[in-house]
Scaffold this active site. Structure first.
Site, mmCIF file in Angstrom:
data_model
loop_
_atom_site.group_PDB
_atom_site.id
_atom_site.type_symbol
_atom_site.label_atom_id
_atom_site.label_comp_id
_atom_site.label_asym_id
_atom_site.label_seq_id
_atom_site.Cartn_x
_atom_site.Cartn_y
_atom_site.Cartn_z
ATOM 1 C CG ASP A 285 -2.014 -0.983 1.191
ATOM 2 O OD1 ASP A 285 -1.430 -2.391 0.785
ATOM 3 O OD2 ASP A 285 -3.082 -1.108 1.766
ATOM 4 C CD GLU B 31 -6.297 0.266 0.414
ATOM 5 O OE1 GLU B 31 -7.605 0.003 0.166
ATOM 6 O OE2 GLU B 31 -6.033 0.208 1.568
ATOM 7 C CG ASN B 32 -4.086 3.366 1.567
ATOM 8 O OD1 ASN B 32 -3.932 2.328 1.609
ATOM 9 N ND2 ASN B 32 -5.415 3.840 2.048
ATOM 10 C CG HIS C 17 -8.961 3.242 1.166
ATOM 11 N ND1 HIS C 17 -9.745 4.361 1.882
ATOM 12 C CD2 HIS C 17 -8.263 2.725 2.152
ATOM 13 C CE1 HIS C 17 -9.615 4.032 3.499
ATOM 14 N NE2 HIS C 17 -8.668 3.072 3.511
ATOM 15 C CG HIS D 136 -6.719 -4.595 -0.006
ATOM 16 N ND1 HIS D 136 -5.606 -3.850 0.095
ATOM 17 C CD2 HIS D 136 -7.688 -3.858 0.587
ATOM 18 C CE1 HIS D 136 -5.606 -2.612 0.835
ATOM 19 N NE2 HIS D 136 -6.831 -2.815 1.075
HETATM 20 FE FE LIG Z 1 -4.241 0.444 2.588
HETATM 21 FE FE LIG Z 2 -7.196 -1.319 2.660
#
Ligand SMILES: [Fe+2]
Ligand SMILES: [Fe+2]
Length: 280
Positions: free
Chosen positions: A26, A57-58, A86, A169
Site C-alpha cells: 500500500d 489504494e492509499n 479505498h 487485500h
Molecule cells: Fe491500505
Molecule cells: Fe485497505
C-alpha cells in the site's frame, strides 16, 4: 528470459529462468509516492526485476487513487497497480476503471462494477504474468465470496500462464492464509495487503506458492499506519471524529521480492522488503 541483473550468478544477459517480481505494499500519500519514485528504479536495477506490482489504494492523500497519482507511480517503474477497499474514495477512479489497462481492482465486487479484477502483463523483461486482486470479507464490507471467485479466475488465467500473482487485500490473517493455502500450487504468490503492518511469515507452501500475510505499507512509518499519530490517539480516547492527515517522517518502501521459475510458475524464493528512503 535474459537476466538483466548485473550481479546474477548466471551472468548478465544470459538465460537464468527466473522471473523476479517486486510487490510494493500500500503506497500511502505523497511520501509513499516519493519512496516509489526514488526506490523502485534503484531496486529494479539492483535486483534485475522483471516486473513491479504496487497497491495504490492509499496513493492520493492516503485515500484512494487519482489519474495523476497513478501516472506518477507508473512512471516510476510500477507496471501494474492494484487496489482495495479505498477504491471509491476519489471520484476520478471511474477514469482509471474505464480506461487504464494497468489498473486492477478487487475481482469480487458485485457484477457490473466497472474495471477489471485481473490482468495479463508482458514486457521485454517479463514473460506473461497474471495479476489478480481480491478483497477479504472478514471484518470488512461483505462483498462477493473471494474464495469462490479466486478459484474460477485462477483457472481462467492458467489457460494462458502458470505465472500468477495474487494481491489479497484483507484484514484477517486467517482469511489470507486460508485463501493462499487453497491456491497453493495454482498460483506463484499470494501477498496480503490492507493492514499496513508487515508480517514476518514469508514462506513457500508445499505446492510452490510463495506467501506473505501482509507486505506492510510504503509511506511514513513515524505514524499510526501512515497517519499522524495524535489525531488517531484522540479518536480512540474520545471517540470523536478527527481529521487524519498523512504523516511525514521515516519513509519506507515495504513489500516483497519473489523469484519464480518461468517454466513451472513455482516460487523459488520470497523475501520481505523494507527499504528506507534516504533523508533529503
Ligand atoms: Fe491500505
Ligand atoms: Fe485497505
Amino acid at each position: 528470459m535474459a537476466c538483466s541483473n548485473t550481479a546474477c550468478p548466471f551472468g548478465w544477459g544470459r538465460y537464468c529462468g527466473a522471473v523476479k517480481l517486486l510487490f510494493v505494499a500500500d503506497i500511502v500519500g505523497q511520501p509513499g509516492r516519493r519512496a516509489v519514485k526514488e526506490l523502485v528504479p534503484k531496486l529494479r536495477q539492483q535486483h534485475g526485476l522483471s516486473l513491479v506490482v504496487g497497491n495504490g489504494e492509499n496513493a492520493a492523500g492516503g485515500s484512494g487513487i487519482t489519474v495523476k497519482t497513478a501516472e506518477e507511480i507508473f512512471s516510476a517503474g510500477v507496471d501494474i497497480i492494484t487496489c482495495g477497499d479505498h477504491l471509491w474514495d476519489q471520484k476520478e477512479i471511474t477514469e482509471l476503471l474505464d480506461h487504464e489497462p494497468r489498473f486492477v481492482r478487487p475481482l469480487n465486487y458485485p457484477a457490473g462494477t466497472p474495471g477489471q479484477g485481473s490482468t495479463l502483463f508482458k514486457s521485454a523483461s517479463s514473460p506473461t504474468v497474471g495479476i489478480l486482486n481480491l478483497q477479504g470479507r472478514t471484518f470488512m464490507q461483505a462483498i462477493e465470496n473471494p474464495f469462490e471467485q479466486a478459484a474460477k479466475e485462477v483457472e481462467r488465467l492458467r489457460q494462458t500462464t502458470k505465472l500468477i500473482i495474487v494481491d489479497f487485500h484483507a484484514e484477517a490473517t486467517s482469511e489470507k492464509i486460508a485463501l493462499a493455502r487453497m491456491l497453493d500450487g495454482r498460483v506463484s504468490a499470494v501477498i496480503g495487503t490492507h493492514t499496513h503492518v508487515q508480517t514476518a511469515d514469508e514462506q513457500i507452501f508445499p505446492g510452490g506458492t510463495a506467501f506473505l500475510c501482509d507486505g506492510g505499507f510504503t509511506g511514513p512509518h513515524e505514524s499510526v499506519i501512515g497517519r499522524e499519530i495524535e489525531p488517531v490517539i484522540r479518536r480512540f480516547v474520545t471517540n470523536m471524529p478527527q481529521k487524519f492527515e498523512v504523516a511525514k517522517e521515516r519513509v519506507l518502501l515495504q513489500g516483497a521480492i519473489v523469484e519464480i521459475d518461468e517454466q513451472t510458475g513455482r516460487a523459488l524464493s520470497i523475501r520481505r522488503v523494507s527499504e528506507a528512503l534516504p533523508l533529503p
